[in-house]
Each structure stands twice: as C-alpha cells, then as structure tokens.
Design a protein around this motif. Sequence first.
Motif, mmCIF file in Angstrom:
data_model
loop_
_atom_site.group_PDB
_atom_site.id
_atom_site.type_symbol
_atom_site.label_atom_id
_atom_site.label_comp_id
_atom_site.label_asym_id
_atom_site.label_seq_id
_atom_site.Cartn_x
_atom_site.Cartn_y
_atom_site.Cartn_z
ATOM 1 N N THR A 1 33.583 33.432 42.584
ATOM 2 C CA THR A 1 34.468 32.144 41.918
ATOM 3 C C THR A 1 34.719 31.964 40.344
ATOM 4 N N VAL A 2 35.435 31.488 39.933
ATOM 5 C CA VAL A 2 35.727 31.447 38.411
ATOM 6 C C VAL A 2 34.259 30.951 38.064
ATOM 7 N N LYS A 3 33.689 29.839 38.708
ATOM 8 C CA LYS A 3 32.535 29.245 38.070
ATOM 9 C C LYS A 3 31.313 30.314 38.085
ATOM 10 N N ALA B 1 32.130 33.011 35.171
ATOM 11 C CA ALA B 1 32.109 32.383 33.961
ATOM 12 C C ALA B 1 30.546 32.239 33.461
ATOM 13 N N ASN C 1 34.076 31.213 28.823
ATOM 14 C CA ASN C 1 34.902 30.112 29.446
ATOM 15 C C ASN C 1 35.680 30.074 30.918
ATOM 16 N N PRO C 2 35.822 29.265 31.662
ATOM 17 C CA PRO C 2 36.246 29.453 32.766
ATOM 18 C C PRO C 2 37.664 29.651 32.664
ATOM 19 N N ASN C 3 38.376 29.147 31.659
ATOM 20 C CA ASN C 3 39.872 29.594 31.276
ATOM 21 C C ASN C 3 40.143 30.920 31.135
ATOM 22 N N VAL D 1 38.468 33.278 33.004
ATOM 23 C CA VAL D 1 38.272 34.057 34.212
ATOM 24 C C VAL D 1 39.746 33.409 34.995
ATOM 25 N N LEU D 2 40.138 32.239 34.667
ATOM 26 C CA LEU D 2 41.198 31.771 35.377
ATOM 27 C C LEU D 2 42.418 32.423 34.931
#
Length: 136
Positions: free
Chosen positions: A39-41, A44, A50-52, A54-55
């Motif tokens: 998962t992104v979380k 990260a 930052n999760p962004n 990974v997004l």
Amino acid sequence: MIEFHLDTRSGVPPYRQLVDQVHRALRLGVLTEGDRLPTVKEVAAQMAVNPNTVLKAYRELEYAGLVAPRPGVGTFVTRTLDDTVHPEYAPLRRELVDWLTRARAAGLAEESIEALFQSTLGDRTGDPLPETGAAR
C-alpha cells in the motif's frame, strides 16, 4: 511481494526509483500478473517518503498499463514485462553470472561493476571495445 529500497545518493528522484524497481521486478518475474503492490501507506512508512511520492510512482505505473488500483483493496499488477521466457535468457544469465564472478575476483567493488555495466550499456556507438577489454 516487492520490497522497495531508496538510494538517497543516486540523484534519482524517489518516485522514479520506485517505478524503476517495479519495472525490474516485472521484467525478472519477481512480480507477476495479479500480485498486489504494498500500500501507499506501507511504502511511505518503510521508505520515509511522502505518500504523494508513492502515489506519483503508482500513477505512472497505472498510466503505463502495468498496474490497476482497486479501491479499498490495493494496487495490483495487470501485466508483466517478463523476458525470462525467451530461450536466450538462461545462457545469457549464466554468462553474466560468470562475468560478475570474474569482476569480483579482479577486485572490483559493486559500485565499479555497476558503473562499468551502465557505461557499457549506455554506449550506443556500436563500436566494439578493444580486444584488451579496456574501457574507452
């Protein structure tokens, strides 16, 4: 499942490193169709980014048609880049392993081996290297 690694000294943006690592995993058959990416979380937190970031990587992979998000479930591999099905793969891999063994026996550090490989791979002139094996 893939485990990401971040090289802070490479100069390559973290999102690009993620994309490249997924490409390598798809090419080598480490990831196959239907596999779920972390998962992104999770990524990260693991990589302290930052999760962004990974997004952004996951979106680029999605635009390339390699993964698809399933809301509430995760991001899944939709196709692979696996080259290992080619009959030439196994003998080429054995030759590469032999070459790496010789390079290490010659005292080359991992960074030097990688630099030599990358510079040779990036040489698009088509000129053969001298018989002495010396780099240009």
